[in-house]
Each structure stands twice: as C-alpha cells, then as structure tokens.
Design a protein around this motif. Structure first.
Motif, PDB file in Angstrom:
ATOM      1  N   SER A  90       0.841  -1.186   0.000  1.00 25.11           N
ATOM      2  CA  SER A  90       0.000   0.000   0.000  1.00 25.11           C
ATOM      3  C   SER A  90       0.879   1.239   0.000  1.00 25.11           C
ATOM      4  O   SER A  90       2.063   1.163   0.348  1.00 25.11           O
ATOM      5  N   SER A  91       0.306   2.376  -0.400  1.00 25.51           N
ATOM      6  CA  SER A  91       1.049   3.636  -0.389  1.00 25.51           C
ATOM      7  C   SER A  91       0.101   4.787  -0.079  1.00 25.51           C
ATOM      8  O   SER A  91      -1.073   4.758  -0.451  1.00 25.51           O
ATOM      9  N   ARG A  92       0.628   5.794   0.609  1.00 28.46           N
ATOM     10  CA  ARG A  92      -0.168   6.953   1.004  1.00 28.46           C
ATOM     11  C   ARG A  92      -0.313   7.917  -0.167  1.00 28.46           C
ATOM     12  O   ARG A  92       0.603   8.064  -0.984  1.00 28.46           O
ATOM     13  N   VAL A  93      -1.448   8.563  -0.276  1.00 29.42           N
ATOM     14  CA  VAL A  93      -1.690   9.528  -1.347  1.00 29.42           C
ATOM     15  C   VAL A  93      -0.596  10.597  -1.327  1.00 29.42           C
ATOM     16  O   VAL A  93      -0.291  11.190  -0.289  1.00 29.42           O
ATOM     17  N   TYR A 138      -4.235   5.190   0.380  1.00 25.49           N
ATOM     18  CA  TYR A 138      -4.971   5.699   1.533  1.00 25.49           C
ATOM     19  C   TYR A 138      -4.471   7.089   1.919  1.00 25.49           C
ATOM     20  O   TYR A 138      -3.421   7.550   1.440  1.00 25.49           O
ATOM     21  N   THR A 139      -5.222   7.750   2.795  1.00 25.51           N
ATOM     22  CA  THR A 139      -4.762   8.968   3.464  1.00 25.51           C
ATOM     23  C   THR A 139      -4.571   8.606   4.937  1.00 25.51           C
ATOM     24  O   THR A 139      -5.003   7.531   5.391  1.00 25.51           O
ATOM     25  N   ASN A 140      -3.960   9.490   5.696  1.00 21.75           N
ATOM     26  CA  ASN A 140      -3.782   9.213   7.125  1.00 21.75           C
ATOM     27  C   ASN A 140      -5.129   9.018   7.814  1.00 21.75           C
ATOM     28  O   ASN A 140      -5.303   8.116   8.646  1.00 21.75           O
ATOM     29  N   ARG A 172      -6.749   5.706   6.727  1.00 20.81           N
ATOM     30  CA  ARG A 172      -6.020   4.581   7.346  1.00 20.81           C
ATOM     31  C   ARG A 172      -6.451   4.397   8.793  1.00 20.81           C
ATOM     32  O   ARG A 172      -6.712   3.269   9.241  1.00 20.81           O
ATOM     33  N   ASP A 173      -6.551   5.490   9.560  1.00 14.49           N
ATOM     34  CA  ASP A 173      -6.936   5.390  10.966  1.00 14.49           C
ATOM     35  C   ASP A 173      -8.371   4.880  11.110  1.00 14.49           C
ATOM     36  O   ASP A 173      -8.669   4.064  11.992  1.00 14.49           O
ATOM     37  N   ALA A 174      -9.252   5.366  10.241  1.00 15.69           N
ATOM     38  CA  ALA A 174     -10.642   4.918  10.292  1.00 15.69           C
ATOM     39  C   ALA A 174     -10.745   3.436   9.940  1.00 15.69           C
ATOM     40  O   ALA A 174     -11.486   2.680  10.590  1.00 15.69           O
ATOM     41  N   ARG A 175     -10.012   3.012   8.927  1.00 17.20           N
ATOM     42  CA  ARG A 175     -10.027   1.594   8.527  1.00 17.20           C
ATOM     43  C   ARG A 175      -9.510   0.707   9.658  1.00 17.20           C
ATOM     44  O   ARG A 175     -10.066  -0.359   9.942  1.00 17.20           O
ATOM     45  N   ASN A 186     -16.434  10.261   5.655  1.00 15.32           N
ATOM     46  CA  ASN A 186     -16.607  10.864   6.982  1.00 15.32           C
ATOM     47  C   ASN A 186     -15.788  10.032   7.973  1.00 15.32           C
ATOM     48  O   ASN A 186     -16.326   9.238   8.759  1.00 15.32           O
ATOM     49  N   PHE A 187     -14.489  10.224   7.959  1.00 16.33           N
ATOM     50  CA  PHE A 187     -13.589   9.341   8.689  1.00 16.33           C
ATOM     51  C   PHE A 187     -13.634   9.547  10.204  1.00 16.33           C
ATOM     52  O   PHE A 187     -13.481   8.585  10.961  1.00 16.33           O
ATOM     53  N   ASP A 188     -13.844  10.784  10.662  1.00  4.59           N
ATOM     54  CA  ASP A 188     -13.943  11.019  12.103  1.00  4.59           C
ATOM     55  C   ASP A 188     -15.145  10.279  12.680  1.00  4.59           C
ATOM     56  O   ASP A 188     -15.053   9.623  13.729  1.00  4.59           O
ATOM     57  N   ASN A 189     -16.285  10.388  11.995  1.00  5.84           N
ATOM     58  CA  ASN A 189     -17.489   9.700  12.446  1.00  5.84           C
ATOM     59  C   ASN A 189     -17.309   8.187  12.369  1.00  5.84           C
ATOM     60  O   ASN A 189     -17.759   7.449  13.252  1.00  5.84           O
TER      61      ASN A 189
END
Length: 260
Positions: free
Chosen positions: A42-45, A159-161, A164-167, A201-204
């Motif tokens: 995987s790689s970050r955007v 992914y984005t940071n 990634r955290d939400a996943r 909506n990653f925070d939610n």
C-alpha cells in the motif's frame, strides 16, 4: 495378430504423447518472462513510488518487431525503458506521460528489457471498505499487428492518514465482534461506521467503530462473567453433594446395629 497391432498402436500413442510433452516443455522454457520488482502492499496519497519491471527474452515467441505498451495511475510519472544485451545497454528511452508505447526490434539486439517507473500515489476517487481501494501501479501489454496481449499488471492499495486510521478502527471493531461471538448492537454500529467511511466521513467512522468495539468487549466480558458465575454455582452444587454424601455416610457409620 490382434495383440501385435495393439502393441504397435500403444507404442505409437506413447511416442506421440512424449513428443507433445517435449514440445510443450520447450515452449514453456522459452516463453517471454516478466519479473516484477519490489511492489508496496500500500502507499499513502502523494507518496512517491518506484519500481522496476524486467522482461526477459523479449523476442522469444514474439515477432522480431513488436510494441511494448505501459500505463499507470501514478502522477508526475517518469518511465525509463532500457534494452540490454547480456547486461550491456543497447538502447534507452524515456517518457513522462502516464502511458507510453515503445517499439522493440530484434535486429537492434537485446535479451532483456528493464522498465523503471517512478511517480506519486494518486488521490482516492471512491472509498470502499471492502474491497480495499486500489490504483493501477502498472499495466503492460504486448502489441503485434492488430493483436494485443497482457504481460503483467499490478494493483496497490492507497490511503490517506485519516482513511487509514478509520479503517484500522473498523478492523479492530470487527475483530472484537468476532471474538465476542456476535452482538447485534455492536454490529449495527460497525455497519454505520463502514457507511461513514465510504462517505469520506472518517472522524465519524472512527467514533462509531470505537463504540462498536466497546459494546462487543462489554458483551464478551458479560458473557465471561456469566460463565464464571455458572461454573461457580456448578462447583458449589458438586461440593454440597459431596459434603452431603460424606455426612450421610458418617451418619450411617455411627448408627448401632441390631446385634448391639
């Protein structure tokens, strides 16, 4: 006479099979080979990715002239196509587009083609929890006249940071629900977390996943506590039965017999 005919026929059939297997083995050994270099899982955007793909024996089972096509979803791309003959560079081409076409000619020599690709990880257009979001790192085709055949293609998760955290939070919640044996309230929160994730909506999503994990863990602890209580009650019953049995036995031992 019949036996001799059958024997000759069997030998002929065996020879044909052996010949076919030999030809197949020879064709497989000489077929064009594509070897991928290091490819990230995987790689970050926005992250820069570099890989090298090696094509061995580019003119075996191919025409003396054919076209190598390559494409990628990476951005700010740089391709370097190098033709080698026994490790020595014969030709080299460069491209800065997301796709390229490069003609190859056996008369120029070359037993290996190396394609080095560098570019930046593209943005995610559509977030999906399952299957994971992927982009095409590279896709190579061989073109001979009007015929096109695929050589090799590779997909990489991006992914984005925040995503990634939400996943990760969703993964942890799903694992907790599985370990608890299932919980409807926790599963409902998990489903909502996945829906929030897929709507960016990653925070939610992270919050709902945390709630799902907490509910699953509480349900598991409650189940374990109830099991412990039941085991304790069962042990107490067994102990009382044993004590009662011993008491009964001793009482009978102390009673005088009729002969006394």
């Amino acid at each position: 006479m019949t036996k001799m005919s059958w024997t000759r026929s069997s030998k002929s059939a065996a020879l044909i099979v052996l010949l076919a297997l030999s030809l197949a083995a020879a064709g497989t050994a000489g077929a064009i080979s594509v070897q991928a270099g290091e490819v990230p899982e995987s790689s970050r955007v926005g992250e820069t990715v570099t890989t090298t793909v090696t094509i061995e024996d580019p003119f075996v089972d191919m025409n003396d002239q054919w076209t190598l096509q390559g494409s990628t979803d990476l951005e700010n791309v740089s391709w370097t196509i190098t033709v080698l003959q026994q490790g020595e560079r014969v030709e080299q081409y460069n491209s800065g587009d997301q796709s390229f076409e490069q003609g190859l000619n056996a008369s120029n020599g070359g037993d290996t083609v190396e394609v080095e690709l560098t570019g930046d990880t593209p943005a995610v257009e559509n977030y999906t929890y399952e299957p994971r979001e992927t982009y095409t790192l590279y896709d190579f085709d061989a073109v001979e006249g009007s015929s096109t055949s695929g050589l090799n293609a590779t997909q990489v998760h991006h992914y984005t940071n925040d995503s990634r955290d939400a996943r990760q939070a969703i993964d942890d919640a799903a694992a907790a629900i599985n370990e608890s044996g299932g919980n409807s309230d926790a599963q409902n929160d998990l489903n909502q977390a996945i829906s929030a994730y897929e709507n960016n909506n990653f925070d939610n999503a992270q919050s709902l996943a945390g709630d799902a994990q907490s509910q699953a863990e509480q349900a598991q602890q409650s189940a374990q506590r109830n099991q412990t209580i039941l085991m304790g009650v069962g042990a107490l019953i067994v102990l009382l039965v044993v004590i009662g049995g011993v008491y009964y036995w001793r009482s009978n031992q102390n009673e005088p017999t009729k002969l006394q």
